[in-house]
Design a protein around this motif. Structure first.
Motif, short mmCIF file in Angstrom:
data_model
loop_
_atom_site.label_atom_id
_atom_site.label_comp_id
_atom_site.label_asym_id
_atom_site.label_seq_id
_atom_site.Cartn_x
_atom_site.Cartn_y
_atom_site.Cartn_z
N LYS A 23 69.04 4.25 6.38
CA LYS A 23 68.28 5.44 5.99
C LYS A 23 68.75 6.70 6.73
O LYS A 23 68.19 7.77 6.54
N GLU A 73 58.29 -2.06 7.64
CA GLU A 73 57.32 -1.48 6.71
C GLU A 73 57.04 -0.03 7.08
O GLU A 73 56.96 0.84 6.21
N GLU A 76 60.01 2.10 6.04
CA GLU A 76 60.05 2.27 4.59
C GLU A 76 59.01 3.28 4.12
O GLU A 76 59.26 4.07 3.21
N GLU A 77 57.82 3.27 4.74
CA GLU A 77 56.76 4.18 4.33
C GLU A 77 57.03 5.62 4.77
O GLU A 77 56.71 6.56 4.05
N TYR A 79 60.17 6.94 5.85
CA TYR A 79 61.48 7.40 5.38
C TYR A 79 61.77 6.70 4.05
O TYR A 79 62.38 5.64 4.03
N GLN A 80 61.29 7.27 2.98
CA GLN A 80 61.29 6.57 1.69
C GLN A 80 62.63 6.49 1.00
O GLN A 80 62.83 5.62 0.15
N GLU A 81 63.56 7.36 1.33
CA GLU A 81 64.87 7.34 0.67
C GLU A 81 65.98 7.18 1.68
O GLU A 81 65.93 7.83 2.74
N ALA A 83 65.54 3.70 -0.53
CA ALA A 83 64.54 2.63 -0.44
C ALA A 83 65.16 1.32 0.04
O ALA A 83 66.27 0.96 -0.35
N ARG A 92 60.22 -6.71 -5.45
CA ARG A 92 59.80 -6.43 -4.07
C ARG A 92 59.25 -7.69 -3.42
O ARG A 92 59.57 -8.01 -2.27
#
Length: 108
Positions: A23, A73, A76-77, A79-81, A83, A92
């Motif tokens: 990311k 988790e 991911e929440e 820094y969404q991009e 994914a 998923r």
């Protein structure tokens, strides 16, 4: 800034590093020598009372995150991009199942 307390050969620490690198999130790492018992030092116990790696400290927070899947988790929440997980709920769930195999069934 994110700070990871980890061990260079720890699979759990590697998972967190891989996600952050994927990311392109900047972080600092504090290496612990598990073979020398660094994880049992009082200074690290103050960071992570469980005394395992990784522990992830987020600037401005009062306590560390721990357990690699919970840390992933969070990553991911926040820094969404790009994914880490597929958009499709079924896919998923499949990826989470595969991750649980690695997390739960490969440690001895």
């Amino acid at each position: 800034m994110i700070k990871i307390y980890g061990y260079q050969l720890s699979q759990a620490t590697m998972r967190v590093r891989i996600a952050l690198n994927f990311k392109k999130v900047a972080y600092a790492e504090q290496f612990l020598d598990l073979l020398q018992g660094d994880q049992f030092a009082a200074s690290y116990k103050a960071v992570n009372p469980q005394q395992v790696v990784p522990a992830v400290v987020i600037n401005g927070k009062d306590f560390a995150l721990f357990q690699s899947m919970a840390v992933l988790e969070y990553i991911e929440e926040v820094y969404q991009e790009p994914a880490l997980l597929p958009a499709d709920p079924f896919e998923r769930a499949r990826v989470r199942g595969l991750a649980q195999i690695v997390v739960s069934d490969t440690h001895r």
